[in-house]
Design an enzyme around this catalytic site. Structure first.
Site, PDB file in Angstrom:
ATOM      1  N   GLY A  20      -1.956  -5.574  -8.175  1.00  0.00           N
ATOM      2  CA  GLY A  20      -2.966  -5.518  -9.233  1.00  0.00           C
ATOM      3  C   GLY A  20      -2.693  -4.401 -10.222  1.00  0.00           C
ATOM      4  N   ARG A  24       1.381   0.684  -9.727  1.00  0.00           N
ATOM      5  CA  ARG A  24       1.913   0.327  -8.408  1.00  0.00           C
ATOM      6  C   ARG A  24       3.184  -0.517  -8.591  1.00  0.00           C
ATOM      7  NH1 ARG A  24       0.619   2.879  -4.002  1.00  0.00           N
ATOM      8  NH2 ARG A  24      -1.598   2.577  -4.395  1.00  0.00           N
ATOM      9  N   ARG A  43       0.050  -4.632 -23.150  1.00  0.00           N
ATOM     10  CA  ARG A  43      -1.252  -4.182 -22.605  1.00  0.00           C
ATOM     11  C   ARG A  43      -1.095  -3.228 -21.422  1.00  0.00           C
ATOM     12  NH1 ARG A  43      -6.098  -7.535 -23.793  1.00  0.00           N
ATOM     13  NH2 ARG A  43      -5.480  -8.773 -25.582  1.00  0.00           N
ATOM     14  N   ARG A  87       1.320 -11.594  -3.746  1.00  0.00           N
ATOM     15  CA  ARG A  87       0.392 -10.516  -4.078  1.00  0.00           C
ATOM     16  C   ARG A  87       0.502  -9.427  -3.030  1.00  0.00           C
ATOM     17  NH1 ARG A  87      -4.085  -7.954  -5.549  1.00  0.00           N
ATOM     18  NH2 ARG A  87      -5.793  -7.733  -4.073  1.00  0.00           N
ATOM     19  N   VAL A  88       0.616  -8.194  -3.490  1.00  0.00           N
ATOM     20  CA  VAL A  88       0.579  -7.034  -2.599  1.00  0.00           C
ATOM     21  C   VAL A  88      -0.560  -6.153  -3.106  1.00  0.00           C
ATOM     22  CG1 VAL A  88       2.932  -7.011  -1.675  1.00  0.00           C
ATOM     23  CG2 VAL A  88       2.549  -6.132  -3.964  1.00  0.00           C
ATOM     24  N   SER A  90      -4.816  -4.336  -2.350  1.00  0.00           N
ATOM     25  CA  SER A  90      -5.698  -3.617  -1.442  1.00  0.00           C
ATOM     26  C   SER A  90      -6.955  -4.457  -1.233  1.00  0.00           C
ATOM     27  CB  SER A  90      -6.069  -2.247  -2.025  1.00  0.00           C
ATOM     28  OG  SER A  90      -6.759  -2.427  -3.237  1.00  0.00           O
ATOM     29  N   GLU A 183      -8.622 -11.519  -6.011  1.00  0.00           N
ATOM     30  CA  GLU A 183      -7.600 -12.345  -6.677  1.00  0.00           C
ATOM     31  C   GLU A 183      -7.107 -13.573  -5.923  1.00  0.00           C
ATOM     32  OE1 GLU A 183      -7.265  -8.967  -6.280  1.00  0.00           O
ATOM     33  OE2 GLU A 183      -7.728  -8.340  -8.329  1.00  0.00           O
ATOM     34  N   ASP A 206     -10.464   0.477   1.922  1.00  0.00           N
ATOM     35  CA  ASP A 206     -11.814   0.998   2.121  1.00  0.00           C
ATOM     36  C   ASP A 206     -12.554   0.075   3.085  1.00  0.00           C
ATOM     37  OD1 ASP A 206     -11.518  -0.303  -0.750  1.00  0.00           O
ATOM     38  OD2 ASP A 206     -13.504  -0.856  -0.016  1.00  0.00           O
ATOM     39  N   ARG A 219      -2.672   5.744   1.372  1.00  0.00           N
ATOM     40  CA  ARG A 219      -2.518   4.447   0.694  1.00  0.00           C
ATOM     41  C   ARG A 219      -1.044   4.192   0.402  1.00  0.00           C
ATOM     42  NH1 ARG A 219      -7.398   5.564  -1.891  1.00  0.00           N
ATOM     43  NH2 ARG A 219      -6.400   6.420  -3.739  1.00  0.00           N
TER      44      ARG A 219
END
Ligand code: HPA
Length: 237
Positions: A20, A24, A43, A87-88, A90, A183, A206, A219
């Site tokens: 996301g 990262r 962007r 997707r990687v 959290s 997502e 979390d 993290r």
């Protein structure tokens, strides 16, 4: 060049890791890929292509939530012929069965989003992972000596990070949802639409039951395990 990605055709690899957070994406490119080159910063949503163990691999930021992620997933599948999108991300644990920094490999995703309701005219669709990718991800975890548990199960892809109706999540948890992110439901649906492979792997950052949070260093370390699982699953064809 697509509307939101400034890469020329051929600059994006058929395998893309999809965090996301665009920073990262930069961290993954710098720490895992050889010879990584930036192909887009439209962007601020950074994308890089490099190689991992001889395989060309790209990493592209998706932004947060299904609307942003869907823009990039549509363009990667449609304009850049991406075959494998992992997707990687959290997630927030919804049950005490899941601990902090555990890894969840999503075999499916439920949602409160209207996106699929519009696509399927109010019918319920069950977005599921690509089975080959899922199996290879699980096999990769079995070879690794991981500090934290790995779960294969359901994610809840919520449209609101600041959920105004958390009580509505309870029946989903009673029916197996392990953690919330924003997502996966739309990602799996788009992969099915385009006939491509997708998998979502999330690290628990979390805990909505115990209210624990991770430090930035924790993290980073647990994200590293997740990236290795994603790279092994995506390249072991
Ligand atoms: N809610 C939604 N998305 C998330 C969370 C959360 O608590 N944690 C990480 N992604």
């Amino acid at each position: 060049m697509s509307t939101h990605i400034a890469a020329a055709s051929g600059q994006i690899a058929p395998i893309v890791l999809f965090p996301g957070d665009p920073l990262r994406a930069k961290w993954i490119a710098e720490n895992f890929l050889e010879g990584a080159e930036l192909y887009s910063e439209v962007r601020g949503m950074l994308g890089f292509t490099g190689s991992w163990q001889g395989h060309r691999v790209s990493v592209q930021g998706s932004g947060m939530g299904q609307p942003s992620m869907s823009i990039y997933a549509n363009e990667l599948f449609r304009e850049y012929d991406v075959q494998t999108l992992v997707r990687v991300g959290s997630c927030g644990a919804l049950t005490e069965k899941v601990g902090m920094r555990d890894i969840i490999i999503a075999n499916g995703a439920c949602t409160d989003s209207g996106i699929n309701r519009i696509r399927f005219h109010g019918q319920d669709y069950a977005p599921v992972a690509d089975f080959g990718l899922l199996r290879r991800a699980v096999e990769a975890t079995e070879r690794m000596h991981l500090e934290h548990a790995v779960h294969v199960g359901l994610l809840f892809s919520g449209d609101q990070f600041y959920n105004t109706r958390p009580e509505l999540t309870e029946p989903l948890v009673q029916h197996g949802a392990l953690a919330v992110e924003m997502e996966t439901s739309a990602l799996y649906t788009l992969a099915a639409f385009y006939g491509r492979r997708a998998l979502s792997i999330c690290t628990v950052s979390d805990h909505l039951v115990t209210h624990e949070e991770t430090t930035a260093l924790e993290r980073e370390q647990s994200f590293g395990d997740m990236i290795r699982i994603a790279l092994e699953a995506a390249t072991a064809v």
